[in-house]
Motif scaffolding. Sequence first.
Motif, PDB file in Angstrom:
ATOM      1  N   ALA A 111       0.828  -1.213   0.000  1.00 37.12           N
ATOM      2  CA  ALA A 111       0.000   0.000   0.000  1.00 37.12           C
ATOM      3  C   ALA A 111       0.859   1.258   0.000  1.00 37.12           C
ATOM      4  N   ASN A 115       1.066   4.025  -3.132  1.00 39.51           N
ATOM      5  CA  ASN A 115       0.803   5.441  -2.875  1.00 39.51           C
ATOM      6  C   ASN A 115       2.007   6.314  -3.224  1.00 39.51           C
ATOM      7  N   LYS A 116       3.196   5.802  -2.954  1.00 39.44           N
ATOM      8  CA  LYS A 116       4.432   6.563  -3.160  1.00 39.44           C
ATOM      9  C   LYS A 116       4.848   6.601  -4.621  1.00 39.44           C
ATOM     10  N   ASN A 133       1.638  11.389  -3.008  1.00 38.49           N
ATOM     11  CA  ASN A 133       0.393  10.836  -2.461  1.00 38.49           C
ATOM     12  C   ASN A 133      -0.508  10.182  -3.512  1.00 38.49           C
ATOM     13  N   GLY A 134       0.097   9.372  -4.352  1.00 35.64           N
ATOM     14  CA  GLY A 134      -0.682   8.609  -5.318  1.00 35.64           C
ATOM     15  C   GLY A 134      -1.319   9.417  -6.423  1.00 35.64           C
TER      16      GLY A 134
END
Length: 200
Positions: A111, A115-116, A133-134
């Motif tokens: 996860a 996102n990164k 932040n995605g």
Amino acid sequence: MCTGSCAKCLGGTLIPFTVFGFLANVLLFFPGGRVIDDNDNLSDEVWFFGGILGSGVLMILPVVVFLGLKNNDCCGCCGNQSCGKRCAMFSSTIFAAVGFLGAGYSFIISAVSINKGPKCLTDNSTWGYPFDNGDYLSDKALWSKCQEPANVIPWNLSLFSILLVIGIIQMLLCAIQVINGLLGTLCGDCQSCGCCGSGG
């Protein structure tokens, strides 16, 4: 279904997910399906071994224990085999908890990485993480920020998504075995309750 048979079924179901998690993590070391020149340019999360350690190695013991529960009576206790099965079922809950934590570790690493975004050669000729932040997940135009390795974004996104889903499934199966193991501890493998009594 008897608790021992249920555990064996869960163990068999975990095997392919354990193998796929391990393989997905190995493939992450080859971004875009190619060997990278400098390992420092791999995404940090690849080195946390979420699929190899979490969904792989830490899942092997629970799988082995679950598969053997149907025939394991912990050598019996009080001269009664059914009570020994309760002991074996209780121990399975501990291994299920270990498996749950391993799968949870893999889930979290995946996860965070999704996102990164991947580490790549950016348009200013430096290696780093160009996304925030995605944001790249909803705006494919941002993918042009990554120059190399080729196709690293869909590669990492696909493999970490696979690890994410595998982690969820493994956690669910281990949670089921915790409940199954507790039922087996209280009531034996198939029949009535009453440790060291006549129950099964």
